[in-house]
Design a protein around this motif. Structure first.
Motif, short mmCIF file in Angstrom:
data_model
loop_
_atom_site.label_atom_id
_atom_site.label_comp_id
_atom_site.label_asym_id
_atom_site.label_seq_id
_atom_site.Cartn_x
_atom_site.Cartn_y
_atom_site.Cartn_z
N MET A 1 7.85 3.12 -6.85
CA MET A 1 6.78 3.93 -7.41
C MET A 1 7.19 4.39 -8.80
N SER A 2 6.25 4.36 -9.70
CA SER A 2 6.54 4.74 -11.08
C SER A 2 6.33 6.25 -11.26
N ASP A 3 6.52 6.70 -12.48
CA ASP A 3 6.27 8.11 -12.78
C ASP A 3 4.90 8.32 -13.42
N HIS A 4 4.04 7.31 -13.38
CA HIS A 4 2.69 7.44 -13.92
C HIS A 4 1.97 8.53 -13.13
N PRO A 5 1.26 9.43 -13.80
CA PRO A 5 0.65 10.56 -13.10
C PRO A 5 -0.41 10.18 -12.06
N HIS A 6 -0.96 9.00 -12.14
CA HIS A 6 -1.99 8.57 -11.19
C HIS A 6 -1.52 7.41 -10.32
N ASP A 7 -0.22 7.22 -10.19
CA ASP A 7 0.31 6.08 -9.46
C ASP A 7 -0.15 6.07 -8.01
N ARG A 8 -0.07 7.19 -7.34
CA ARG A 8 -0.44 7.24 -5.92
C ARG A 8 -1.93 6.93 -5.73
N GLU A 9 -2.76 7.42 -6.63
CA GLU A 9 -4.19 7.17 -6.56
C GLU A 9 -4.49 5.67 -6.71
N ALA A 10 -3.86 5.04 -7.68
CA ALA A 10 -4.07 3.61 -7.91
C ALA A 10 -3.54 2.79 -6.75
N THR A 11 -2.38 3.14 -6.24
CA THR A 11 -1.79 2.42 -5.12
C THR A 11 -2.64 2.56 -3.87
N ALA A 12 -3.17 3.75 -3.63
CA ALA A 12 -4.04 3.96 -2.47
C ALA A 12 -5.32 3.15 -2.59
N ALA A 13 -5.90 3.11 -3.78
CA ALA A 13 -7.11 2.32 -4.00
C ALA A 13 -6.84 0.83 -3.79
N LEU A 14 -5.71 0.37 -4.29
CA LEU A 14 -5.33 -1.04 -4.12
C LEU A 14 -5.17 -1.38 -2.64
N THR A 15 -4.49 -0.53 -1.92
CA THR A 15 -4.29 -0.75 -0.48
C THR A 15 -5.61 -0.75 0.27
N ALA A 16 -6.49 0.20 -0.06
CA ALA A 16 -7.79 0.27 0.60
C ALA A 16 -8.62 -0.98 0.32
N LEU A 17 -8.61 -1.45 -0.92
CA LEU A 17 -9.36 -2.65 -1.27
C LEU A 17 -8.80 -3.87 -0.56
N ARG A 18 -7.50 -4.01 -0.56
CA ARG A 18 -6.87 -5.17 0.11
C ARG A 18 -7.21 -5.16 1.60
N THR A 19 -7.16 -3.99 2.23
CA THR A 19 -7.47 -3.87 3.65
C THR A 19 -8.92 -4.23 3.93
N LEU A 28 -7.42 -12.18 -2.11
CA LEU A 28 -7.34 -12.43 -3.55
C LEU A 28 -5.86 -12.41 -3.90
N PRO A 29 -5.25 -13.58 -4.09
CA PRO A 29 -3.80 -13.67 -4.31
C PRO A 29 -3.30 -12.86 -5.51
N SER A 30 -4.14 -12.69 -6.51
CA SER A 30 -3.71 -11.97 -7.71
C SER A 30 -3.99 -10.47 -7.65
N LEU A 31 -4.54 -9.98 -6.53
CA LEU A 31 -4.87 -8.57 -6.40
C LEU A 31 -3.60 -7.73 -6.51
N ASP A 32 -3.55 -6.87 -7.52
CA ASP A 32 -2.35 -6.06 -7.76
C ASP A 32 -2.66 -4.99 -8.80
N LEU A 33 -1.72 -4.12 -9.04
CA LEU A 33 -1.85 -3.15 -10.11
C LEU A 33 -1.67 -3.85 -11.44
N HIS A 34 -2.45 -3.48 -12.42
CA HIS A 34 -2.39 -4.06 -13.76
C HIS A 34 -1.22 -3.43 -14.48
N LEU A 35 -0.13 -4.15 -14.60
CA LEU A 35 1.11 -3.57 -15.11
C LEU A 35 1.00 -3.06 -16.54
#
Length: 68
Positions: A1-19, A28-35
């Motif tokens: 996990m990074s120190d970005h202030p919204h990291d948890r929010e983005a990770t949760a959204a990514l997980t919810a979408l993937r699920t 979607l093989p490329s589904l990920d956080l935009h680095l």
């Protein structure tokens, strides 16, 4: 996990979408956080990369979104 202030929010959204996509048999093989979103400090969460998919996956996604 990074120190970005919204990291948890983005990770949760990514997980919810993937699920949700997986529940419809869609991967979607490329589904990920935009680095590159992490390069700056913005007041919004990092972007989520949806990536490329083939025509069959695009049709499954469209069909899933069209369901009431």
């Amino acid at each position: 996990m990074s120190d970005h202030p919204h990291d948890r929010e983005a990770t949760a959204a990514l997980t919810a979408l993937r699920t949700a996509l997986t529940a419809h048999g869609i991967t979607l093989p490329s589904l990920d956080l935009h680095l590159l979103s992490y390069a700056g400090r913005y007041g919004t969460p990092p972007l989520i990369t949806l990536g490329n998919c083939n025509a069959a996956t695009a049709q499954r996604l469209a069909d899933a979104l069209a369901k009431p």
